[in-house]
Motif scaffolding. Structure first.
Motif, short mmCIF file in Angstrom:
data_model
loop_
_atom_site.label_atom_id
_atom_site.label_comp_id
_atom_site.label_asym_id
_atom_site.label_seq_id
_atom_site.Cartn_x
_atom_site.Cartn_y
_atom_site.Cartn_z
N UNK A 102 0.84 -1.21 0.00
CA UNK A 102 0.00 0.00 0.00
C UNK A 102 0.87 1.25 0.00
N UNK A 103 0.51 2.25 -0.79
CA UNK A 103 1.32 3.48 -0.84
C UNK A 103 1.05 4.38 0.37
N UNK A 104 2.00 5.27 0.63
CA UNK A 104 1.79 6.33 1.62
C UNK A 104 1.99 5.95 3.06
N UNK A 105 2.68 4.84 3.33
CA UNK A 105 2.93 4.45 4.72
C UNK A 105 4.20 5.13 5.24
N UNK A 106 4.33 5.25 6.57
CA UNK A 106 5.60 5.72 7.13
C UNK A 106 6.72 4.76 6.75
N UNK A 107 7.93 5.27 6.66
CA UNK A 107 9.08 4.51 6.15
C UNK A 107 9.33 3.22 6.92
N UNK A 148 0.51 11.14 16.39
CA UNK A 148 1.58 12.13 16.36
C UNK A 148 2.06 12.46 14.95
N UNK A 149 1.60 11.76 13.95
CA UNK A 149 2.09 12.05 12.60
C UNK A 149 0.93 12.45 11.70
N UNK A 150 1.23 13.07 10.62
CA UNK A 150 0.21 13.52 9.67
C UNK A 150 0.05 12.48 8.57
N UNK A 151 -0.28 11.26 8.95
CA UNK A 151 -0.42 10.17 7.99
C UNK A 151 -1.77 10.23 7.32
#
Length: 155
Positions: A102-107, A148-151
């Motif tokens: 899936x695209x757009x995940x945290x590293x 805490x992240x802008x996911x």
């Protein structure tokens, strides 16, 4: 399996904060099964893991699977379905190289070796987010992890 995982995680205080991530992953985040013997009462389905998935994300999914087992042990208000066979899903060392990431995940949700092996164009289309996801268990009053992240899967 996805619905059972989400239901069990919603009931588990340490996994509840990870629900948005697992919902975002959907069926792409679930290990596939490999059937062995459908004649016996207990069927073994060794897990075949997506090659793209990091060890940290895999560990979270294993914790969710344990929560499913706990969740299923609560039989109050539930009826056993007739004819169902017992399933065993042992871990294996097998990987599915064809599983779509899936695209757009945290590293840190992607396997670092797999990520580094991608062609630059494929990596660009994957839209890897540079911030790291906090895989630590959630707590009742804490706001850690996805909060805490802008996911893209944050709600």
């Amino acid at each position: 399996l996805l619905k059972m995982r989400l239901d069990a995680m919603a009931e588990h205080p340490g996994l509840r904060k990870h629900l948005p991530l697992v919902k975002y992953l959907g069926t792409q985040g679930i290990s596939s099964d490999e059937s062995e013997d459908e004649v016996r009462r207990t069927i073994s389905y060794p897990r075949v893991y997506p090659r793209w998935r990091s060890q940290q994300l895999s560990a979270l999914m294993w914790e969710a699977d344990l929560a499913i087992m706990e969740f299923l042990c609560i039989t109050i208000g539930k009826r056993k379905k007739a004819g169902t066979q017992l399933r065993s899903r042992p871990h294996s060392a097998k990987f599915n190289d064809a599983a779509a990431a899936p695209p757009g995940l945290p590293v840190n949700c992607y396997d670092a070796t797999w990520l580094s092996s991608l062609h630059p164009r494929s990596k660009k289309h994957l839209r890897v987010r540079e911030e790291e996801y906090d895989f630590a268990p959630g707590c009742a009053g804490g706001h850690t992890g996805i909060m805490n992240c802008q996911c893209p899967f944050r709600r």
